[in-house]
Write an enzyme that holds these catalytic residues in place. Structure first.
Site, PDB file in Angstrom:
ATOM      1  N   ARG A  54       0.572  -0.659   0.398  1.00 41.90           N
ATOM      2  CA  ARG A  54       0.157   0.087  -0.685  1.00 41.90           C
ATOM      3  C   ARG A  54       0.849   1.296  -0.429  1.00 41.90           C
ATOM      4  NH1 ARG A  54      -3.163  -3.998   1.797  1.00 41.90           N
ATOM      5  NH2 ARG A  54      -1.840  -4.536   2.759  1.00 41.90           N
ATOM      6  N   THR A  55       1.701   1.501   0.868  1.00 42.09           N
ATOM      7  CA  THR A  55       2.460   2.448   1.056  1.00 42.09           C
ATOM      8  C   THR A  55       3.358   3.074  -0.035  1.00 42.09           C
ATOM      9  OG1 THR A  55       2.665   2.235   3.152  1.00 42.09           O
ATOM     10  CG2 THR A  55       3.954   4.124   2.844  1.00 42.09           C
ATOM     11  N   LYS A  82      24.377  -1.502   7.622  1.00 41.41           N
ATOM     12  CA  LYS A  82      23.145  -0.181   7.936  1.00 41.41           C
ATOM     13  C   LYS A  82      23.611   1.027   7.866  1.00 41.41           C
ATOM     14  CE  LYS A  82      21.404   0.601  11.319  1.00 41.41           C
ATOM     15  NZ  LYS A  82      20.928   0.178  13.245  1.00 41.41           N
ATOM     16  N   ARG A 104      11.251   3.222   3.459  1.00 40.28           N
ATOM     17  CA  ARG A 104      10.704   2.817   4.472  1.00 40.28           C
ATOM     18  C   ARG A 104      12.141   1.417   5.180  1.00 40.28           C
ATOM     19  NH1 ARG A 104       5.418  -0.922   4.871  1.00 40.28           N
ATOM     20  NH2 ARG A 104       4.413   1.262   5.337  1.00 40.28           N
ATOM     21  N   HIS A 134       5.583   6.399  11.456  1.00 41.67           N
ATOM     22  CA  HIS A 134       5.088   5.753  10.323  1.00 41.67           C
ATOM     23  C   HIS A 134       4.044   7.241  10.160  1.00 41.67           C
ATOM     24  CE1 HIS A 134       3.529   4.228   6.887  1.00 41.67           C
ATOM     25  NE2 HIS A 134       2.774   3.301   6.881  1.00 41.67           N
TER      26      HIS A 134
HETATM   27  C1  NCD Z   1       1.932  -0.516   7.950  1.00 41.40           C
HETATM   28  C2  NCD Z   1       3.199  -1.375   8.873  1.00 41.40           C
HETATM   29  O1  NCD Z   1       3.919  -0.760   8.045  1.00 41.40           O
HETATM   30  O2  NCD Z   1       4.561  -0.560   9.288  1.00 41.40           O
HETATM   31  N1  NCD Z   1       0.458  -0.848   7.044  1.00 41.40           N
HETATM   32  C3  NCD Z   1       1.255   0.114   6.100  1.00 41.40           C
HETATM   33  O3  NCD Z   1       1.773   0.779   6.164  1.00 41.40           O
HETATM   34  N2  NCD Z   1       0.240  -0.093   5.556  1.00 41.40           N
HETATM   35  C4  NCD Z   1       0.893  -1.941   9.665  1.00 41.40           C
HETATM   36  C5  NCD Z   1       1.903  -3.368   9.748  1.00 41.40           C
HETATM   37  O4  NCD Z   1       2.804  -3.557   8.722  1.00 41.40           O
HETATM   38  O5  NCD Z   1       0.999  -3.890  10.122  1.00 41.40           O
END
Ligand code: NCD
Length: 319
Positions: A54-55, A82, A104, A134
């Protein structure tokens, strides 16, 4: 503001500006031609060291709808240590002329390091760092709640609302970002989790804590119920000792049709995705008319358009 790293950095006015701008962006997405020329000539890099559906797609769609050039860089599997990998990657992105980097990373603090390491001139948007933050998820959640639960959303916060956040709070950057932002916007937050999944130091968070979902449903007038994913991939070290069994977890913390029926009539059900259907949420609850889970995903594009616009579209947008 130059970066979007944490909901902690947002004042109430900042947050409302982003939500209002997202409302305007959402309106443009109902037109026949959805592309705006606003970020023409700008380059946005999606730098993902951790899985995402999604993100990542949503940031990509947002940048493209604003006419930015988008480079997707999936750094998963890199064996470089890292610090070095982040620095070298940042220097490469800088050389490519990135105006914004959406990052991310599995390490908490990685987005901050990228923003303040002195390697990049552009803006950094945190798309999830470890268990830490987030911010765009919390903003899209607030946007979704405002649309459903606040009469005329423009200019408004979330004053007077009660939001319950349920489940694996310990591993959840979504919970951390939401508690902070919801507090800033005037909502009351109650966290619902087994003691083993409550972070150390929770007493200093601006929220209540209860230890079963039934307790929350009985004790609070819930407007929005946000279910969290059980993050099994982060349950290392403690083995499977966070809860006795999946069945036991579902019995005490799972949302099913019966619990759904005991919520106030107007209450909405949320989940950031991806869902473990049958563990933290039943199919009946996930697919019910009170679930806004699919809508959350759609709202993510508008909110990320707003964030990119406010950070990148010239001086007047960047204050
Ligand atoms: C979340 C994340 O990656 O922190 N998902 C997201 O961004 N839609 C929550 C999750 O992974 O449970």
């Amino acid at each position: 503001m130059r970066h979007l790293l944490s909901t902690q950095d947002l004042s109430r006015d900042d947050a409302i500006l982003i939500l209002d701008t997202a409302g305007q962006m959402a309106a443009t997405q109902e037109r026949e031609v959805r592309k705006l020329p606003t970020l023409r000539g700008k380059t946005v890099v999606n730098l993902f060291f951790e899985d995402s559906t999604r993100t990542r797609i949503s940031f990509e769609a947002a940048a493209k709808r604003l006419s930015a050039d988008v480079i997707n860089f999936s750094a998963k599997g890199s064996s470089v240590s890292k610090g070095e990998s982040l620095k070298d990657t940042a220097l490469t992105l800088q050389a490519m002329g990135a105006d914004a980097v959406v990052v991310r990373h599995w390490a908490s603090g990685a987005a901050y390091q990228l923003a303040h390491g002195g390697w990049l001139h552009g803006s950094v948007l945190n798309a999830g760092d470890g268990t830490h933050q987030h911010p765009t998820q919390a903003l899209l959640d607030a946007f979704t709640m405002r649309r459903h639960l606040v009469g005329s959303p423009e200019g408004a916060g979330l004053d007077g609302l009660t939001v319950a956040i349920v489940g694996d709070v310990l591993h959840s950057r979504v919970a951390r970002s939401n508690v902070q932002l919801l507090h800033t916007l005037g909502a009351k937050v109650v966290l619902v989790a087994p003691p083993t999944l409550v972070p150390v130091g929770i007493a200093r968070w601006p929220c209540d804590v209860v230890h079963t979902l039934d307790e929350a449903i009985e004790g609070y007038d819930i407007d929005a119920l946000m279910m969290l994913r059980v993050q099994r991939e982060r349950m290392t070290g403690g083995g499977s000792a966070f809860f006795p069994s999946p069945e036991e977890y579902t019995r005490l913390f799972g949302l099913d049709g019966d619990r759904l029926g005991r919520l106030p009539e107007h209450a909405i059900v949320m989940h950031p995705g991806p869902m473990n259907r049958g563990l933290e949420i039943s199919a009946e609850a996930a697919d019910s008319p009170r679930s806004v889970i699919v809508e959350q995903v759609g709202n993510g594009v508008a909110v990320r358009m707003a964030a990119l616009y406010l950070l990148l579209a010239g001086e007047e947008g960047a204050q």
